[in-house]
Design a protein around this motif. Structure first.
Motif, PDB file in Angstrom:
ATOM      1  N   PHE A 300       0.171  -4.201  -1.765  1.00  0.00           N
ATOM      2  CA  PHE A 300       1.305  -3.295  -1.908  1.00  0.00           C
ATOM      3  C   PHE A 300       0.788  -1.887  -1.611  1.00  0.00           C
ATOM      4  O   PHE A 300      -0.050  -1.362  -2.348  1.00  0.00           O
ATOM      5  CB  PHE A 300       1.896  -3.367  -3.315  1.00  0.00           C
ATOM      6  CG  PHE A 300       2.565  -4.672  -3.635  1.00  0.00           C
ATOM      7  CD1 PHE A 300       3.935  -4.816  -3.486  1.00  0.00           C
ATOM      8  CD2 PHE A 300       1.834  -5.759  -4.078  1.00  0.00           C
ATOM      9  CE1 PHE A 300       4.561  -6.025  -3.781  1.00  0.00           C
ATOM     10  CE2 PHE A 300       2.438  -6.960  -4.380  1.00  0.00           C
ATOM     11  CZ  PHE A 300       3.807  -7.094  -4.229  1.00  0.00           C
ATOM     12  N   CYS A 302       1.817   2.170  -0.762  1.00  0.00           N
ATOM     13  CA  CYS A 302       2.847   3.202  -0.801  1.00  0.00           C
ATOM     14  C   CYS A 302       2.923   3.891   0.562  1.00  0.00           C
ATOM     15  O   CYS A 302       1.896   4.263   1.135  1.00  0.00           O
ATOM     16  CB  CYS A 302       2.546   4.211  -1.902  1.00  0.00           C
ATOM     17  SG  CYS A 302       3.674   5.613  -1.947  1.00  0.00           S
ATOM     18  N   GLN A 311      -2.460  -7.964  -5.217  1.00  0.00           N
ATOM     19  CA  GLN A 311      -1.884  -9.002  -6.059  1.00  0.00           C
ATOM     20  C   GLN A 311      -2.423 -10.345  -5.601  1.00  0.00           C
ATOM     21  O   GLN A 311      -2.102 -10.800  -4.495  1.00  0.00           O
ATOM     22  CB  GLN A 311      -0.354  -8.988  -5.959  1.00  0.00           C
ATOM     23  CG  GLN A 311       0.336 -10.173  -6.632  1.00  0.00           C
ATOM     24  CD  GLN A 311       0.168 -10.177  -8.132  1.00  0.00           C
ATOM     25  OE1 GLN A 311       0.657  -9.300  -8.814  1.00  0.00           O
ATOM     26  NE2 GLN A 311      -0.531 -11.178  -8.652  1.00  0.00           N
ATOM     27  N   PRO A 330       5.315  -8.475  -9.520  1.00  0.00           N
ATOM     28  CA  PRO A 330       4.334  -7.700  -8.765  1.00  0.00           C
ATOM     29  C   PRO A 330       3.596  -6.699  -9.645  1.00  0.00           C
ATOM     30  O   PRO A 330       4.045  -6.383 -10.747  1.00  0.00           O
ATOM     31  CB  PRO A 330       5.199  -6.989  -7.722  1.00  0.00           C
ATOM     32  CG  PRO A 330       6.515  -6.812  -8.408  1.00  0.00           C
ATOM     33  CD  PRO A 330       6.692  -8.028  -9.264  1.00  0.00           C
ATOM     34  N   CYS A 336       6.742   4.087  -6.112  1.00  0.00           N
ATOM     35  CA  CYS A 336       5.374   4.452  -6.447  1.00  0.00           C
ATOM     36  C   CYS A 336       5.345   5.315  -7.699  1.00  0.00           C
ATOM     37  O   CYS A 336       6.146   6.247  -7.846  1.00  0.00           O
ATOM     38  CB  CYS A 336       4.731   5.193  -5.278  1.00  0.00           C
ATOM     39  SG  CYS A 336       3.057   5.771  -5.607  1.00  0.00           S
ATOM     40  N   HIS A 343       7.191   0.866  -1.380  1.00  0.00           N
ATOM     41  CA  HIS A 343       5.960   0.163  -1.034  1.00  0.00           C
ATOM     42  C   HIS A 343       6.184  -0.739   0.173  1.00  0.00           C
ATOM     43  O   HIS A 343       7.279  -1.283   0.362  1.00  0.00           O
ATOM     44  CB  HIS A 343       5.460  -0.696  -2.203  1.00  0.00           C
ATOM     45  CG  HIS A 343       4.941   0.096  -3.359  1.00  0.00           C
ATOM     46  ND1 HIS A 343       5.742   0.465  -4.414  1.00  0.00           N
ATOM     47  CD2 HIS A 343       3.709   0.585  -3.633  1.00  0.00           C
ATOM     48  CE1 HIS A 343       5.024   1.145  -5.290  1.00  0.00           C
ATOM     49  NE2 HIS A 343       3.783   1.231  -4.839  1.00  0.00           N
ATOM     50  N   GLN A 344       5.128  -0.890   0.953  1.00  0.00           N
ATOM     51  CA  GLN A 344       5.080  -1.889   2.010  1.00  0.00           C
ATOM     52  C   GLN A 344       4.240  -3.066   1.539  1.00  0.00           C
ATOM     53  O   GLN A 344       3.283  -2.894   0.786  1.00  0.00           O
ATOM     54  CB  GLN A 344       4.483  -1.313   3.292  1.00  0.00           C
ATOM     55  CG  GLN A 344       5.393  -0.355   4.031  1.00  0.00           C
ATOM     56  CD  GLN A 344       4.753   0.159   5.305  1.00  0.00           C
ATOM     57  OE1 GLN A 344       3.538   0.350   5.364  1.00  0.00           O
ATOM     58  NE2 GLN A 344       5.557   0.387   6.332  1.00  0.00           N
ATOM     59  N   LEU A 345       4.594  -4.253   2.013  1.00  0.00           N
ATOM     60  CA  LEU A 345       3.905  -5.476   1.616  1.00  0.00           C
ATOM     61  C   LEU A 345       3.125  -6.019   2.797  1.00  0.00           C
ATOM     62  O   LEU A 345       3.690  -6.257   3.869  1.00  0.00           O
ATOM     63  CB  LEU A 345       4.906  -6.517   1.122  1.00  0.00           C
ATOM     64  CG  LEU A 345       4.323  -7.834   0.604  1.00  0.00           C
ATOM     65  CD1 LEU A 345       3.418  -7.581  -0.588  1.00  0.00           C
ATOM     66  CD2 LEU A 345       5.434  -8.805   0.228  1.00  0.00           C
TER      67      LEU A 345
END
Length: 612
Positions: A300, A302, A311, A330, A336, A343-345
């Motif tokens: 994850f 930001c 994770q 998560p 954030c 957030h990007q995954l």
């Protein structure tokens, strides 16, 4: 080809019709002779060789007799400890000696799946002792002809066996335990993804798999969907993109090996220049395969401040009887906690150590003992020294410029930031993948507290920050940790103190991957370089001559001079002279048709027909 070991195909019997090396080559095939001095490969001889039967004493060229090492090639992992020559052994257990260039009947079987000119295979034969055979394979008939020529010129036909076949089909044909290769080297142009499934099946138990990836644009996050289709993971644009690329490749290898109840153990993972290269051992074991899911993690990240959290996909439960269950998550909120951005995954990626520090230490010791054996020994020592200093259980890293640019402040020195983290009780290290990397086990909250303390010493103009910017939101919170930037002695890493060549500069302009080979050879490459030079900056206007620019600006009147506020006088770049009647007449001609933008005649001026 005499002396060929049993079980390996003879080049004359290749199903694709490749001719044996002794036959005449067509005259149109270009013959290239490769001249090699000392070895340039990244691993000294005799460090990895723990596969086979019996004991062999590897005689490495250029090394003294007192430096010879007896390597145990037994199947059991616990019997792999090294012992010096002259140990008390029974007469029947004395190790046999395998010199470079000799066929070792119980030695290593090596496959170079994409050999091209056969250079690496020839170097294996000329520099590595204890080999049974080296198969130099390529799908191109012209490449195989060139391999045969180079093999004959270097006198290694008894060890190197050219082969023309699809690398995938060749590896699929060697899935039987008795026919597997001990070392498989894959160095394709671009992505090795099409070959990984066959490679993890064709390598022997505990064998070495060497994989190179040059498609760094894909692995660095420029095309996430392409990365997922090739490696089964989503890459993110990040300052830690090079280490993320290594971990994505390791994840892909382990994922493919798990399909066949196998798993990988990384020995060394390197990001250098414009490529990444990993060295892993492949083992079989159902219990260890079950634990592979717990070695992968999602990321994850930001989009505002670049803070990342990992994770893990699975977690282990129990101490005596280990069970695996889905991890809870998560680990982050939708926004954030530091800057309020989303957030990007990314991932999944390999979350375990990417190096075997014991193995790296032995390689480093071997290189340091005999530095004259490698032309690039200084760089090898520098890179491996940084790797030994890396925190093994801390995935990814931040960078100095990333942290300072996020809050728009001046950049602290490397020693200052490292000292602040050490004073706070955290661990910190460099990364071989990035010169300005900060790899630390400190939580992101502590890291931003340190940056807030640094900003107080070098204040930022808050009035210039937008209230919605990450910098404003981070700096609006008071630090709970008071940072101490006093330089500590242990903040300066050993590799930096010794002045090792850790991060090499580009040796020439436009250094990087070259275009794919095209018909025409060198002439076509030179023509493309010339076109690239001509097209460079073609959309940019050429720089204007300063004298011409000054003359052009003097044609424009100065607005401040008209208002009476210009204080530059003759130094003003604009004109201070009043327009002459001739200039006014030229500026507003009256012999043409009137337009809506022309001013009407002033009072007292005669108008009408016959009036000039």
């Amino acid at each position: 080809m005499e002396g060929q070991p049993q079980g390996l195909p003879n080049p004359a019997e290749m199903e694709n019709g490749t001719k044996p090396c002794g036959e005449e080559r067509p005259s149109e095939i270009q013959e290239t002779t490769v001249t090699e001095g000392a070895a340039k490969i990244a691993f000294p001889t005799g460090v990895w060789g723990q596969r086979g039967r019996g004991q062999w004493n590897f005689k490495v060229p250029g090394e003294k007799d007192v430096q010879k090492v007896v390597v145990d090639l037994s199947e059991q992992e616990e019997e792999k400890a090294e012992m010096k020559e002259g140990a008390n052994l029974a007469p029947g257990d004395q190790p046999r000696t395998a010199a470079v260039g000799e066929i070792c009947e119980e030695g290593l079987r090596v496959l170079e799946g994409l050999a091209a000119s056969g250079l690496r295979s020839i170097r294996f034969a000329r520099e590595v002792p204890g080999l049974q055979s080296v198969v130099a394979n390529d799908a191109s008939a012209r490449a195989v002809d060139l391999i045969c020529r180079n093999v004959q010129l270097n006198g290694v036909a008894h060890l190197v066996h050219p082969r023309q076949a699809d690398a995938r089909m060749l590896m699929y044909q060697h899935q039987k335990v008795s026919e597997r290769f001990d070392v498989i080297d894959l160095d394709p142009y671009g992505s090795p993804a099409p070959f990984l499934d066959a490679a993890v099946q064709a390598v022997s138990e505990g064998g070495l798999l060497c994989v190179t990836c040059t498609d760094m644009a894909v692995l660095a996050g420029n095309s996430g969907e392409t990365c997922y289709s090739k490696y089964g993971a989503m890459a993110l644009k990040s300052r830690a993109c090079h280490e993320m690329a290594l971990r994505i490749v390791l994840h892909s290898l382990d994922l493919r090996a798990n399909c066949y109840q196998r798993f990988v153990v990384p020995l060394l993972s390197i990001s250098a220049d414009f490529y990444v290269r990993v060295f892993v051992r492949v083992f079989t074991g159902q219990a260890k395969v079950k634990a592979s899911a717990s070695k992968q993690a999602l990321v994850f990240q930001c989009v505002g401040c670049g803070t990342f959290h990992l994770q893990q996909s699975w977690q282990s439960v129990g101490s005596r009887w280990v069970k695996f269950s889905a991890a809870c998550g998560p680990p982050v909120a939708p926004e954030c906690e530091h800057c309020g951005q989303r957030h990007q995954l990314g991932g999944p990626l390999w979350a375990e150590p990417i190096h075997d520090l014991d193995f790296v230490g032995r390689v480093l010791e071997a290189v340091s003992t005999n530095p004259g054996r490698f032309h690039t020994s200084e760089r090898i020592r520098g890179v491996l020294s940084v790797i030994t200093e890396e925190l093994p259980d801390v995935p990814l890293y931040y960078t100095l410029d990333q942290l300072s640019s996020t809050i728009h402040c001046s950049t602290p020195s490397l020693l200052q930031l490292r000292s602040a983290l050490l004073h706070a009780g955290f661990q910190v290290s460099l990364s071989h993948a990035c010169k300005n990397a900060v790899k630390t086990d400190a939580p992101s909250s502590a890291l931003w507290d340190i940056m807030r303390c640094w900003e107080k010493e070098c204040p930022v103009k808050r009035e210039r920050l937008s209230e919605t910017s990450p910098a404003f939101r981070i700096l609006s919170v008071e630090p709970r940790l008071q940072a101490n930037f006093t330089i500590r002695d242990d903040a300066n890493p050993s590799s930096r103190q010794r002045g090792l060549k850790r991060f090499q500069a580009n040796p020439e302009a436009n250094w990087g991957p070259r275009p794919r080979a095209r018909p025409g050879g060198k002439a076509a490459g030179e023509a493309m370089e010339e076109r690239r030079r001509l097209h460079q900056n073609k959309r940019k206007e050429p720089a204007e001559d300063p004298v011409q620019r000054a003359a052009r600006l003097k044609t424009f009147p100065c607005k401040r001079f008209k208002e009476g506020t210009c204080q530059r006088g003759d130094e003003c770049c604009y004109s201070h002279s009043s327009p002459t009647p001739e200039d006014a007449a030229e500026a507003t001609p009256n012999d043409g048709p009137k337009t809506p933008y022309q001013n009407p005649p002033g009072p007292g001026v005669a108008t009408g027909p016959g009036v000039d």
